[in-house]
Design an enzyme around this catalytic site. Sequence first.
Site, mmCIF file in Angstrom:
data_model
loop_
_atom_site.group_PDB
_atom_site.id
_atom_site.type_symbol
_atom_site.label_atom_id
_atom_site.label_comp_id
_atom_site.label_asym_id
_atom_site.label_seq_id
_atom_site.Cartn_x
_atom_site.Cartn_y
_atom_site.Cartn_z
ATOM 1 N N HIS A 156 -13.324 -35.433 28.133
ATOM 2 C CA HIS A 156 -12.435 -34.372 28.589
ATOM 3 C C HIS A 156 -12.153 -34.436 30.094
ATOM 4 O O HIS A 156 -11.017 -34.410 30.531
ATOM 5 C CB HIS A 156 -12.986 -32.999 28.212
ATOM 6 C CG HIS A 156 -12.027 -31.901 28.536
ATOM 7 N ND1 HIS A 156 -10.832 -31.754 27.877
ATOM 8 C CD2 HIS A 156 -12.048 -30.933 29.468
ATOM 9 C CE1 HIS A 156 -10.171 -30.742 28.385
ATOM 10 N NE2 HIS A 156 -10.881 -30.230 29.354
ATOM 11 N N HIS B 268 -9.130 -29.546 39.731
ATOM 12 C CA HIS B 268 -10.305 -30.176 39.110
ATOM 13 C C HIS B 268 -10.757 -31.451 39.828
ATOM 14 O O HIS B 268 -11.432 -32.287 39.231
ATOM 15 C CB HIS B 268 -10.046 -30.508 37.636
ATOM 16 C CG HIS B 268 -9.611 -29.349 36.806
ATOM 17 N ND1 HIS B 268 -10.243 -28.137 36.844
ATOM 18 C CD2 HIS B 268 -8.595 -29.213 35.912
ATOM 19 C CE1 HIS B 268 -9.636 -27.301 36.002
ATOM 20 N NE2 HIS B 268 -8.641 -27.932 35.434
ATOM 21 N N ASP C 254 -5.006 -32.253 25.867
ATOM 22 C CA ASP C 254 -4.926 -30.833 26.242
ATOM 23 C C ASP C 254 -3.773 -30.106 25.585
ATOM 24 O O ASP C 254 -3.026 -29.360 26.226
ATOM 25 C CB ASP C 254 -4.823 -30.685 27.761
ATOM 26 C CG ASP C 254 -6.175 -30.947 28.408
ATOM 27 O OD1 ASP C 254 -6.805 -31.923 28.015
ATOM 28 O OD2 ASP C 254 -6.573 -30.172 29.270
ATOM 29 N N HIS D 162 -7.952 -32.557 30.611
ATOM 30 C CA HIS D 162 -8.412 -31.561 31.573
ATOM 31 C C HIS D 162 -7.396 -31.276 32.677
ATOM 32 O O HIS D 162 -7.023 -30.133 32.885
ATOM 33 C CB HIS D 162 -9.741 -32.012 32.175
ATOM 34 C CG HIS D 162 -10.496 -30.923 32.890
ATOM 35 N ND1 HIS D 162 -10.611 -29.652 32.387
ATOM 36 C CD2 HIS D 162 -11.201 -30.935 34.053
ATOM 37 C CE1 HIS D 162 -11.346 -28.930 33.222
ATOM 38 N NE2 HIS D 162 -11.712 -29.678 34.237
ATOM 39 N N VAL D 163 -6.990 -32.312 33.434
ATOM 40 C CA VAL D 163 -5.993 -32.121 34.494
ATOM 41 C C VAL D 163 -4.610 -32.214 33.866
ATOM 42 O O VAL D 163 -4.287 -33.210 33.215
ATOM 43 C CB VAL D 163 -6.150 -33.204 35.576
ATOM 44 C CG1 VAL D 163 -5.099 -33.018 36.659
ATOM 45 C CG2 VAL D 163 -7.555 -33.174 36.162
#
Lengths: 407, 407
Positions: free
Chosen positions: B254, B264, B163, B291-292
């Site tokens: 992801h 999430h 990310d 993602h997180v």
Amino acid sequence: MQSFLWFISTLFVFLSYVENTFGGITSTFIRSQWPSVDIPLDNEVFAVPKGHNAPQQVHITQGDYDGKAVIISWVTSDEPGSSEVQYGTTTGKYDHSAEGKSSSYSFYKYKSGYIHHCLLDGLEYDTKYYYKVGSGGSSREFWFQTPPTIDPDASYKFGIIGDLGQTYNSLSTVQHYMEELDPFKSYLHRYPTPYLASKSTSPLWYAIRRASAHIIVLSSYSSFVKYTLQWMWLREEFKRVDRKKTPWLIVLMHVPFYDSNDVHFMEGESMRAVFEKWFVRNRVDIVFAGHVHAYERSYRISNIQYNVSSGDRNPVPDRSAPLYITVGDGGNQEGLAGRFRDPQPDYSAFREASYGHSTLEIKNRTHAFYHWNRNDDGKKVETDSFILHNQYWVSSFRRRKLKKHRS
Amino acid sequence: MQSFLWFISTLFVFLSYVENTFGGITSTFIRSQWPSVDIPLDNEVFAVPKGHNAPQQVHITQGDYDGKAVIISWVTSDEPGSSEVQYGTTTGKYDHSAEGKSSSYSFYKYKSGYIHHCLLDGLEYDTKYYYKVGSGGSSREFWFQTPPTIDPDASYKFGIIGDLGQTYNSLSTVQHYMEELDPFKSYLHRYPTPYLASKSTSPLWYAIRRASAHIIVLSSYSSFVKYTLQWMWLREEFKRVDRKKTPWLIVLMHVPFYDSNDVHFMEGESMRAVFEKWFVRNRVDIVFAGHVHAYERSYRISNIQYNVSSGDRNPVPDRSAPLYITVGDGGNQEGLAGRFRDPQPDYSAFREASYGHSTLEIKNRTHAFYHWNRNDDGKKVETDSFILHNQYWVSSFRRRKLKKHRS
């Protein structure tokens, strides 16, 4: 009361409901396992007609959000010919006309016929229209009846047949086309949908309103996880649902959430994990799916407590949850899915591996009748039926009563 | 031992492992919650260079299945200019050249620069190449080292940053482009992938082999349920994995399957329901997700017993399961995801909301070292590290020992 036969190629819809009485039924009806032959349908409509370039495979789709437009589709095989539809409210007298479009596609050595779609809009509600397609001696006349005005107490009868002649192999093919970024081939060439009218970005998911029902169609094989276009669209579409105008909220999808057949078991788990809580929160009345070639109906249950951390588990009875009905029994060359899981899970109310079709007769804002009719070698046999109470009106009535009782 | 920094825009990979010792750690390290500023990187490479039409944003991607090709990508802003790359094994002496392509895209008022991609193939393994991009006074020289021959005992060090400067808003935008059937805009304009080499039909999922590792990249936001193209591709790709040639099997995606951050939470549940059993059956060593915006590592656990009918529930310790590591901590203007669920779930071994990066040092077919390094205001602080045993070689060795012991 009008009726509308719903068979959008891969799946489609219906149902009714009394109180939860747990303990499911596995029907003992046994049918020989031959792949289906054609379900008897009106030959005048479905037979290949005679004459040069005569229109065939004529079918009709709602063409807008609210039922004042239809899309007429047909195929010609000799030449493109005309895509015009002439129509009016008296047989043989066509005081309106609309111009459509035609297209064709090829797939390896297969070449489609000329596929025509023509939108007829600005129609009156609750009116019988006669229309003519084709030209000269090969032209053909049909008719349709527009639905009644959107009204919370409009009665209306839907027919639902799932998986009518589509195979999951053909679905893979659809998917293939989609991902190859050539989405208007095959499936979408033949089955137009009014997706723009519901602000959808894809013809594979959309919504329409018809009489007293709001119907949402989802796509199992498109991406649907959080932040995807389908997810964003559905979130907005639920906000547009007005149960005071359309008390009945019905969802159609291909792969079922709750089904206990060995074939395709738990294939709907991915979408369930994303959308089930919205179905419960929005008090969806009924969810129809296809895919599994058998009939099954659930109790009102939900599994939204399931949480990978907490240990809460498995579907529990939930009055706010929809009923789930698998109607993938329209008849398909793959044959029936005859093996159910044993024992029958708690969530399964009725299941039977036969061909059949369903009807949902909406009576008013609070009640509807649901019937599943087994197609027993051509004979229609009513096999599963009950009364469905509306999830919005009956439950809010109950809430008011409860509140009054408590105060 | 060579190294390779992996930061394919939205996520990426790594890890190692000792025995399961249950009881997870939530790090008490607290960092001020400002959105990240840039992680310090080599200015020579990443700064915008001076000079007319000078190449900028130069980056490199493996260009084939086995590591004998690279794709060089860069951007010019004044004019398209040349897409040629000159290269050779001695600095300043380029006895090879390859011709690339350039393109640009626009999005509302934004207009991209000229994005160049050039494939250099037929390279020697384990060799340092110098290459030049751009022309005249603005040309620039860089170098790369090709990986060693595919070999089960090749040592190799991967760096993983997730990310890095992508937001999930931008992901929605990517998704938007994808579904609008215009997939080569934005993301795919900038990040080429060697997907054809692994028989994939989409640049968003593919596999490569590098040294002793087989690396599979999946797409969380494309469709992945049974019968979809991604599902069919992954099923075939797992068959192509040969642990005798590439003992280490690593998956990148992801959206994480196992993560206990409030942000999430459980968004990976849909893909878990489909692919987790394949990860366990194929003895995947490690799964990296982004993602997180925090770091988290799981124990070896699986939830494949979960069954909507049976009542079996929740992740249980499973020696055949991969480790799951969330490395969405590369630094992103959205800031960190600071709130973890309380209590820490059984599956969570270590978690901390800091920026950082991971390294995976493969030593041989049986052992690798994993490190997660917190980036503490520019200082690298080793925070989570351990030895990873290969899931194929160590477990089959164990099986043999067990068999011998029993007989």
